[in-house]
Design a protein around this motif. Structure first.
Motif, PDB file in Angstrom:
ATOM      1  N   ASP A  63      34.693  41.594  33.127  1.00  0.00           N
ATOM      2  CA  ASP A  63      34.811  42.882  32.539  1.00  0.00           C
ATOM      3  C   ASP A  63      34.465  43.195  31.371  1.00  0.00           C
ATOM      4  O   ASP A  63      33.955  44.178  30.907  1.00  0.00           O
TER       5      ASP A  63
ATOM      6  N   GLN B 229      34.924  36.045  42.038  1.00  0.00           N
ATOM      7  CA  GLN B 229      36.026  36.810  40.882  1.00  0.00           C
ATOM      8  C   GLN B 229      37.321  36.203  40.763  1.00  0.00           C
ATOM      9  O   GLN B 229      37.621  35.327  41.930  1.00  0.00           O
TER      10      GLN B 229
ATOM     11  N   ARG C   9      30.228  43.449  43.648  1.00  0.00           N
ATOM     12  CA  ARG C   9      31.422  44.762  42.238  1.00  0.00           C
ATOM     13  C   ARG C   9      30.491  44.092  40.492  1.00  0.00           C
ATOM     14  O   ARG C   9      30.181  45.157  39.692  1.00  0.00           O
ATOM     15  N   SER C  10      30.813  42.792  40.433  1.00  0.00           N
ATOM     16  CA  SER C  10      30.297  42.799  39.186  1.00  0.00           C
ATOM     17  C   SER C  10      28.308  43.145  39.199  1.00  0.00           C
ATOM     18  O   SER C  10      28.065  43.172  37.470  1.00  0.00           O
TER      19      SER C  10
ATOM     20  N   ARG D 269      26.747  45.878  38.166  1.00  0.00           N
ATOM     21  CA  ARG D 269      27.084  46.670  36.334  1.00  0.00           C
ATOM     22  C   ARG D 269      25.946  45.749  35.646  1.00  0.00           C
ATOM     23  O   ARG D 269      26.186  46.536  34.454  1.00  0.00           O
TER      24      ARG D 269
END
Ligand code: NCD
Ligand code: ZN
Length: 365
Positions: free
Chosen positions: A125, A149, A171-172, A175
């Motif tokens: 992130d 993760q 999730r990542s 992005r």
């Protein structure tokens, strides 16, 4: 006469050559299995977290680690890439300078505390949308991702419906692609259907490496008898995951999936309670890949089967990193072969087939 498969020498685009006296043995094992070049991981102690300049107590440079490897036999390779370990000290300027000097070709993301020597990693992130990734994107530097993760535990870390890897890819990864549409990405040592599906449907500049162990085994093989020489990270998964990896590599004409063994020797594999993560496949990776692709249903003696194997092992990887397929060749013969424990002054290293009691039915000619 035994069947012989003659192939261009292949590239291992994710391996660990370590440091100290054993580097020489590990490189020799790679050369002995027809390997034309390697991407050598930067998770040494200290990590390879500088591009040039003198080593410090907290970081080695790509320049000096490459020299260590070259002097230990890697000068015989056609290509040797050492990625930069992304840490809190990585700057956009290092990326720009490294790219213009030609020393920097790739950077490695480690999830903090997620695997061997990954404590210098910074959570994903914090990189997304930032200047380091922007500089990599602008200069064509490849992002090598250990896609798990970080900081998950228990059933969030691993269960039948989700794992640290599937969570990371869900999730990542979308992005990263949204924020950095031109960033070249290698999803390393993928193990799940989620990751394989993600890579298949991503743009062409997103590729993936797959190890022999993840094509051959599932978690049942690890658990039955606690075969800890099969313990590596990301851990081997379920049948549906192995099936997805197998179809990804046996799909003739695919150009995104390529060999990266994640060969990771440990001289002290067992710890007081548990064991170090990493499977050693130096000396035997092409034989294991050949067995895995046959188990996936490919006939390596047919033109399409041989072609799919060659794309995965020998051509897709160098093409992704922008260098030619090797002009030299090596050969595999269909005949039984064995591996032996590598005895070193630092301790024994057990190759995966010996650890699993696996008889190989391909040999280096
Ligand atoms: C690797 C190691 O031992 O360096 N271990 C592993 O299980 N794959 C680190 C890594 O690539 O995750
Ligand atoms: Zn690795």
């Amino acid at each position: 006469m035994a069947t012989t498969l003659t192939l261009p020498k292949w590239y291992d685009l994710h391996t660990h050559f370590r440091q100290g006296a054993n580097v020489r043995h590990y490189i020799a094992d790679h050369l002995a299995m027809g390997c034309a070049g390697a991407l050598a991981m930067p998770n040494t102690q200290p990590p390879v977290a500088l591009v040039t300049g003198p080593d410090t107590a907290s970081a080695w440079s790509i320049e000096s680690y490459r020299d260590i490897l070259l002097q230990a036999g890697a000068d015989t390779f056609d290509q040797l890439i050492v990625p930069l370990y992304l840490t809190r000290d990585t700057t956009p300027r290092m990326i720009e300078q490294g790219a213009s000097s030609g020393l920097l070709r790739a950077c490695k993301y480690y999830p903090p505390h997620g695997t061997t020597n990954s404590e210098h990693g910074v959570p994903m992130d914090e990189w997304i949308g930032g200047d380091v990734f922007k500089a990599m994107e602008a200069h064509g530097i490849v992002l090598c991702i250990h896609g798990e993760q970080h900081a998950l535990s228990g059933s969030n870390y691993f269960d039948e419906n989700q794992t640290a890897e599937s969570t990371f890819y869900t999730r990542s990864l979308p992005r990263i692609l949204d924020a950095h549409p031109d960033l070249k990405i290698v999803c390393e040592h993928i193990t799940t259907k989620t990751a394989a599906d993600f890579v298949s449907s991503a743009p062409d500049h997103v590729g993936a490496t797959i190890t022999p162990q993840h094509l051959l085994y599932t978690v049942g093989h690890l658990i039955q008898g606690l075969k800890y020489h099969l313990y590596c990270l990301p851990v081997v998964k379920f049948e549906k995951d192995r099936d997805a990896l197998r179809s990804a590599v046996s799909n003739a004409g695919q150009s995104k999936f390529f060999a990266g063994t994640d060969s990771a020797p440990h001289t002290n594999k067992a710890t007081e309670c548990g064991c170090a993560a990493g499977c050693y496949t130096g000396g035997c990776a092409p034989q294991l890949y050949a067995m895995a692709l046959e188990e996936a249903g490919l006939d390596l003696e047919s033109e399409t089967g041989r072609k799919a194997f060659e794309s995965f092992l020998c051509t897709n990887g160098p093409a992704f990193y922008g260098f030619p397929t090797s002009a030299e060749s090596f050969a595999l013969m269909r005949e039984p072969s064995t591996t032996a424990v590598l005895k070193t002054e630092e301790g024994p290293v057990t190759p995966l087939p010996s650890g699993m009691g696996l008889e190989m039915h391909w040999a280096i000619a």
